[in-house]
Design a protein around this motif. Structure first.
Motif, PDB file in Angstrom:
ATOM      1  N   LEU A  42       0.853  -1.192   0.000  1.00 13.47           N
ATOM      2  CA  LEU A  42       0.000   0.000   0.000  1.00 13.47           C
ATOM      3  C   LEU A  42       0.887   1.240   0.000  1.00 13.47           C
ATOM      4  O   LEU A  42       1.930   1.250   0.664  1.00 13.47           O
ATOM      5  CB  LEU A  42      -0.902   0.029   1.237  1.00 13.47           C
ATOM      6  N   VAL A  64      -2.435   5.557   1.028  1.00  9.81           N
ATOM      7  CA  VAL A  64      -3.871   5.351   0.817  1.00  9.81           C
ATOM      8  C   VAL A  64      -4.657   6.200   1.818  1.00  9.81           C
ATOM      9  O   VAL A  64      -4.454   6.087   3.027  1.00  9.81           O
ATOM     10  CB  VAL A  64      -4.239   3.865   0.981  1.00  9.81           C
ATOM     11  N   LYS A 109      -5.912  -5.060  -1.703  1.00 10.76           N
ATOM     12  CA  LYS A 109      -7.256  -4.971  -1.115  1.00 10.76           C
ATOM     13  C   LYS A 109      -7.322  -5.655   0.255  1.00 10.76           C
ATOM     14  O   LYS A 109      -7.768  -5.054   1.240  1.00 10.76           O
ATOM     15  CB  LYS A 109      -8.289  -5.600  -2.057  1.00 10.76           C
ATOM     16  N   LEU A 156      -5.212  -3.885   2.859  1.00 13.51           N
ATOM     17  CA  LEU A 156      -5.837  -2.670   3.359  1.00 13.51           C
ATOM     18  C   LEU A 156      -6.839  -2.993   4.465  1.00 13.51           C
ATOM     19  O   LEU A 156      -6.828  -2.367   5.538  1.00 13.51           O
ATOM     20  CB  LEU A 156      -6.529  -1.927   2.218  1.00 13.51           C
ATOM     21  N   CYS A 210      -5.008  -4.016   7.554  1.00 15.15           N
ATOM     22  CA  CYS A 210      -4.321  -2.894   8.219  1.00 15.15           C
ATOM     23  C   CYS A 210      -5.297  -2.065   9.037  1.00 15.15           C
ATOM     24  O   CYS A 210      -4.928  -1.513  10.075  1.00 15.15           O
ATOM     25  CB  CYS A 210      -3.626  -2.006   7.185  1.00 15.15           C
ATOM     26  N   PRO A 234       0.468  -1.662   9.728  1.00 20.39           N
ATOM     27  CA  PRO A 234       0.916  -0.727   8.682  1.00 20.39           C
ATOM     28  C   PRO A 234       2.304  -0.193   8.986  1.00 20.39           C
ATOM     29  O   PRO A 234       2.713  -0.109  10.152  1.00 20.39           O
ATOM     30  CB  PRO A 234      -0.141   0.383   8.737  1.00 20.39           C
ATOM     31  N   LEU A 272      -8.254  -0.026  -6.375  1.00 15.68           N
ATOM     32  CA  LEU A 272      -6.822  -0.060  -6.084  1.00 15.68           C
ATOM     33  C   LEU A 272      -6.063  -0.693  -7.241  1.00 15.68           C
ATOM     34  O   LEU A 272      -6.534  -1.646  -7.868  1.00 15.68           O
ATOM     35  CB  LEU A 272      -6.541  -0.883  -4.829  1.00 15.68           C
TER      36      LEU A 272
END
Length: 276
Positions: A18, A21, A41, A44, A47, A54, A219
């Protein structure tokens, strides 16, 4: 409300899943998260509830910054986040009711969960949720005796048993047939709107997402390349997310598949009516 700010995940290999974002999800809004395999995806979603840590950035649920809490507090924060999994994550040998009540494990003392003696209020709520998802006749059935669609309904009820403030849904229809997929998506979206519950649904079926969700976030390679209403997801946007493709041909193929599924469902309904 969920707020994600400049969220980045870099693995030890140096690869980024990522990159910066950022987006908000207001109360009651259902967001469909789409993108090719490896777009980030699932990372995310994980996280957001810190199943994956993250590398940088911030995640807020209401006024609470999830990315700052310690491990002890994280358990309490996760009680506020319901999770629905692609593979259902049910305990096969337990009943439907016992699986739903497991959504209260973060709230009750260990001895109650071990002895399966949950407060009557929790049990009453579980009955109401099972009725809402259409499983009131399956309360005492073991999870391993259910169909895929029924298992996913149990997963929905279990997540709602937590009284969540946010719902994260990871590929809820990946293992389901087209008719059941539509039923599950409709159920999730209806419940979120009824409860004012924000939700992020990681979904690979673009047409299904366009049919049900309020907003789509696309994404590609760990970055947001589209964020808007479903009707704005045109061929240009799809190409930005997935790369070049004959989208008209794919749309016709999907329409034919949906038509075949509808005809099969109609035939089955008429056959059942005739048998009765």
């Amino acid at each position: 409300m969920l707020r994600v700010e400049a969220l980045t995940k870099r693995y030890k290999t140096g690869d980024k899943a990522l990159t910066d974002v950022s987006f908000d999800v207001p109360s009651g809004q259902v967001v469909g998260l789409i993108g090719p395999s490896g777009a980030g995806k699932s990372t995310l979603i994980r996280c957001v509830n810190r199943l994956v840590e993250p590398s940088s950035g911030k995640v807020f649920l209401g006024d609470r910054e999830i990315t700052r809490v310690g491990r002890g507090e994280l358990r309490r924060v996760r009680r506020r986040i319901g999770m629905i999994f692609q593979e259902y994550a049910l305990v096969e040998r337990l009943t439907v009711m016992e699986n739903v009540l497991s959504g209260r494990l973060g709230y009750v003392p260990f001895w109650r969960s071990f002895l399966r003696r949950f407060p009557q209020g929790d049990v009453d709520k579980a009955f109401a949720l099972l009725d809402r998802v259409g499983l009131s006749d399956h309360v005492d059935k073991r999870a391993d005796a259910l169909s895929g669609g029924q298992r996913q309904r149990v997963g929905i009820a279990r997540a709602l048993e937590q009284d969540p403030e946010l719902l994260l849904v990871d590929e809820p229809t990946a293992s389901l047939d087209p008719k059941t997929s539509r039923q599950i998506m409709r159920l999730i979206c209806e419940i979120c709107r009824e409860r004012g519950l924000p939700a992020i649904i990681n979904i690979h079926d673009v047409l299904l997402a366009k049919m049900f969700v309020d907003r789509i976030v696309g994404l590609r390679a760990g970055r947001i390349v589209f964020d808007g209403p479903p009707d704005a997801l045109d061929e240009e946007a799809l190409t930005a997310i997935y790369g070049s493709e004959d989208w008209n041909a794919m749309r016709k193929e999907a329409d034919e598949t949906a038509k075949d599924a509808a005809e099969a469902a109609d035939f089955e309904a008429r056959a059942q009516a005739g048998a009765a």
